[in-house]
Design an enzyme around this catalytic site. Structure first.
Site, PDB file in Angstrom:
ATOM      1  N   GLU A 136       8.972  48.407 -15.998  1.00  0.00           N
ATOM      2  CA  GLU A 136       8.149  47.436 -15.291  1.00  0.00           C
ATOM      3  C   GLU A 136       8.632  47.253 -13.851  1.00  0.00           C
ATOM      4  O   GLU A 136       8.114  46.413 -13.126  1.00  0.00           O
ATOM      5  CB  GLU A 136       8.165  46.096 -16.025  1.00  0.00           C
ATOM      6  CG  GLU A 136       7.599  46.176 -17.435  1.00  0.00           C
ATOM      7  CD  GLU A 136       7.611  44.838 -18.145  1.00  0.00           C
ATOM      8  OE1 GLU A 136       6.662  44.058 -17.965  1.00  0.00           O
ATOM      9  OE2 GLU A 136       8.590  44.582 -18.875  1.00  0.00           O
ATOM     10  N   SER A 189      14.356  46.868  -9.062  1.00  0.00           N
ATOM     11  CA  SER A 189      14.383  48.111  -8.289  1.00  0.00           C
ATOM     12  C   SER A 189      15.709  48.830  -8.454  1.00  0.00           C
ATOM     13  O   SER A 189      16.728  48.230  -8.792  1.00  0.00           O
ATOM     14  CB  SER A 189      14.120  47.835  -6.802  1.00  0.00           C
ATOM     15  OG  SER A 189      15.145  47.023  -6.261  1.00  0.00           O
ATOM     16  N   ALA A 225      14.232  41.011 -14.423  1.00  0.00           N
ATOM     17  CA  ALA A 225      13.120  40.880 -13.479  1.00  0.00           C
ATOM     18  C   ALA A 225      13.628  40.544 -12.082  1.00  0.00           C
ATOM     19  O   ALA A 225      14.518  39.694 -11.915  1.00  0.00           O
ATOM     20  CB  ALA A 225      12.163  39.790 -13.964  1.00  0.00           C
ATOM     21  N   GLU A 266      21.561  40.484 -14.538  1.00  0.00           N
ATOM     22  CA  GLU A 266      20.780  39.259 -14.650  1.00  0.00           C
ATOM     23  C   GLU A 266      19.564  39.277 -13.726  1.00  0.00           C
ATOM     24  O   GLU A 266      19.595  39.840 -12.635  1.00  0.00           O
ATOM     25  CB  GLU A 266      21.674  38.071 -14.289  1.00  0.00           C
ATOM     26  CG  GLU A 266      21.017  36.723 -14.352  1.00  0.00           C
ATOM     27  CD  GLU A 266      21.933  35.636 -13.838  1.00  0.00           C
ATOM     28  OE1 GLU A 266      22.390  34.821 -14.651  1.00  0.00           O
ATOM     29  OE2 GLU A 266      22.188  35.604 -12.612  1.00  0.00           O
ATOM     30  N   GLY A 289      28.749  47.248  -2.292  1.00  0.00           N
ATOM     31  CA  GLY A 289      29.728  46.382  -1.637  1.00  0.00           C
ATOM     32  C   GLY A 289      29.741  44.954  -2.129  1.00  0.00           C
ATOM     33  O   GLY A 289      30.507  44.130  -1.609  1.00  0.00           O
ATOM     34  N   ARG A 296      26.160  38.848 -13.653  1.00  0.00           N
ATOM     35  CA  ARG A 296      25.390  37.620 -13.494  1.00  0.00           C
ATOM     36  C   ARG A 296      25.851  36.881 -12.242  1.00  0.00           C
ATOM     37  O   ARG A 296      26.919  37.176 -11.684  1.00  0.00           O
ATOM     38  CB  ARG A 296      25.577  36.724 -14.725  1.00  0.00           C
ATOM     39  CG  ARG A 296      26.969  36.113 -14.837  1.00  0.00           C
ATOM     40  CD  ARG A 296      27.154  35.337 -16.118  1.00  0.00           C
ATOM     41  NE  ARG A 296      28.439  34.625 -16.099  1.00  0.00           N
ATOM     42  CZ  ARG A 296      28.962  33.996 -17.151  1.00  0.00           C
ATOM     43  NH1 ARG A 296      28.326  34.015 -18.314  1.00  0.00           N
ATOM     44  NH2 ARG A 296      30.133  33.367 -17.054  1.00  0.00           N
ATOM     45  N   ARG A 297      25.042  35.900 -11.829  1.00  0.00           N
ATOM     46  CA  ARG A 297      25.432  35.034 -10.712  1.00  0.00           C
ATOM     47  C   ARG A 297      25.719  33.641 -11.266  1.00  0.00           C
ATOM     48  O   ARG A 297      24.895  33.070 -11.991  1.00  0.00           O
ATOM     49  CB  ARG A 297      24.337  34.964  -9.644  1.00  0.00           C
ATOM     50  CG  ARG A 297      24.799  34.210  -8.387  1.00  0.00           C
ATOM     51  CD  ARG A 297      23.716  34.191  -7.325  1.00  0.00           C
ATOM     52  NE  ARG A 297      23.408  35.512  -6.806  1.00  0.00           N
ATOM     53  CZ  ARG A 297      24.128  36.151  -5.897  1.00  0.00           C
ATOM     54  NH1 ARG A 297      25.235  35.601  -5.412  1.00  0.00           N
ATOM     55  NH2 ARG A 297      23.763  37.343  -5.468  1.00  0.00           N
ATOM     56  N   ASN A 298      26.859  33.118 -10.919  1.00  0.00           N
ATOM     57  CA  ASN A 298      27.233  31.772 -11.343  1.00  0.00           C
ATOM     58  C   ASN A 298      26.305  30.760 -10.693  1.00  0.00           C
ATOM     59  O   ASN A 298      26.210  30.688  -9.467  1.00  0.00           O
ATOM     60  CB  ASN A 298      28.690  31.491 -10.970  1.00  0.00           C
ATOM     61  CG  ASN A 298      29.213  30.213 -11.566  1.00  0.00           C
ATOM     62  OD1 ASN A 298      28.647  29.146 -11.358  1.00  0.00           O
ATOM     63  ND2 ASN A 298      30.317  30.321 -12.308  1.00  0.00           N
ATOM     64  N   SER A 299      25.590  29.987 -11.514  1.00  0.00           N
ATOM     65  CA  SER A 299      24.584  29.062 -10.983  1.00  0.00           C
ATOM     66  C   SER A 299      25.191  27.867 -10.268  1.00  0.00           C
ATOM     67  O   SER A 299      24.488  27.158  -9.542  1.00  0.00           O
ATOM     68  CB  SER A 299      23.684  28.565 -12.126  1.00  0.00           C
ATOM     69  OG  SER A 299      24.442  27.876 -13.104  1.00  0.00           O
TER      70      SER A 299
END
Length: 339
Positions: free
Chosen positions: A216, A236, A259, A274, A282, A312-315
């Protein structure tokens, strides 16, 4: 690897080849065995010949089943701005002509060669930019005249795209795939059996999927996606055509790119990225242990190709983190059962 193609080419008003359709390209021993069927036209690698009616008749009578049927069909075809061509190539050598490049693209989409197995150096300079229309390929300099001719005849000539590459399915429809919007898969894509490409999915040339996958997002040129992986909507993969990159990007087996996420490093087997996270080579990444403590800070390139990772990114603090992926993805079996 040697390859032989008998195809029908579209010509412009100056008798130059715009594109070629090869219904049944041959590789390896078959290609070498059938070369030389025409008495005085044994081809050297990189050589192509435009065939006369007598040549086609000879192929229709003497060639094996792989070439006889196409030759017989071409004998009956309208010759206006069309010509039959016979091409022999060595895929380890650089392309030598437009018809040579088209044969290499066909080999990829017929699954006779995988991405990165052929020498494609200099191919762009041999592919003319073409108007892909409801009446086939048209030279851009001749487009207005052809549109006028069509209007006078009571037709509307529709221009679908202006590009060097046509849609794959106008030339090759691989077995066992589903493609929601065929304009988004270019000739030269390698689409493995079991692949589903949804409406926003895109596969460039010299790129593709190994097998059962859900696409997708975008598979850029040079990128290969492993069996059982899922590219989420709007995601992408960074190709190697622009930006000077020389790292071959790939996605391992049973991996997920969420997504609107993206990768600029090779992703190993059983990995997840994520949703919304773009991971470049980098990108600074905090490596976490099982208790969530930071044990190391590194760059994403140091984690390239390693299996079983969750990015993941820490929120709370915005930090990019990586930890062990404890749950490998599973594609919907019912969704892929009838490809």
């Amino acid at each position: 690897m040697f390859a032989l193609g008998l195809g029908v080419a579209t010509l412009n008003g100056d008798n130059q080849i715009l594109e070629v359709f090869y219904p049944a390209p041959l590789v390896g021993e078959k290609a070498e065995a059938l070369n030389g069927l025409l008495a005085d036209q044994t081809l050297q690698p990189g050589e192509s010949r435009r065939l006369s009616q007598e040549d086609l008749q000879s192929l229709a009578e003497n060639a094996g089943a792989d070439l006889q049927a196409p030759a017989r069909t071409m004998l009956r075809a309208d010759a206006d701005r069309k010509t039959a061509v016979l091409v022999l190539i060595d895929t380890d050598q650089k392309p030598a002509s437009t018809e040579d490049v088209y044969l290499r693209l066909h080999l990829l989409s017929h699954r006779l060669a995988k991405p990165h197995q052929q020498n494609l150096e200099g191919m762009f300079g041999m592919l003319p930019n073409v108007a892909w229309t409801s009446e086939g390929a048209i030279d851009l300099q001749e487009l207005t005249h052809r549109q006028l001719e069509a209007r006078i005849a009571g037709r509307v000539l529709r221009v679908h795209s202006i590009d060097k590459f046509p849609p794959m399915t106008d030339y090759v429809v691989p077995a066992g795939v589903r493609i929601a919007d065929t304009a988004r898969v270019r000739l030269g894509a390698y689409v493995g059996e079991g692949t589903t490409v949804m409406h926003e999915g895109f596969i460039n040339f010299n790129a593709g999927t190994e097998g059962t996958s859900m696409i997708e997002g975008r598979i850029s040129a040079g990128v290969m996606v492993g069996e059982g992986s899922d590219l989420g909507g709007g995601c992408s993969t960074m190709g190697t055509l622009s930006g000077g990159g020389n790292i071959v990007i790939s996605v391992g087996k049973n991996s997920l790119i969420g997504a609107n996420a993206g990768i600029g490093i090779p992703l190993g087997d059983d990995c997840k990225v994520e949703a919304g996270l773009y991971l470049t080579a980098g990108t600074r990444v905090a490596v976490l242990d099982e208790n969530g403590a930071v044990v190391e800070n590194t760059k994403a390139r140091e984690l390239a190709g390693k299996p079983g990772l969750l990015f993941r990114r820490n929120s709370e603090n915005g930090r990019v983190e990586v930890l062990t992926n404890k749950s490998a993805i599973q594609l919907n079996e019912m969704l892929h059962a009838h490809n």
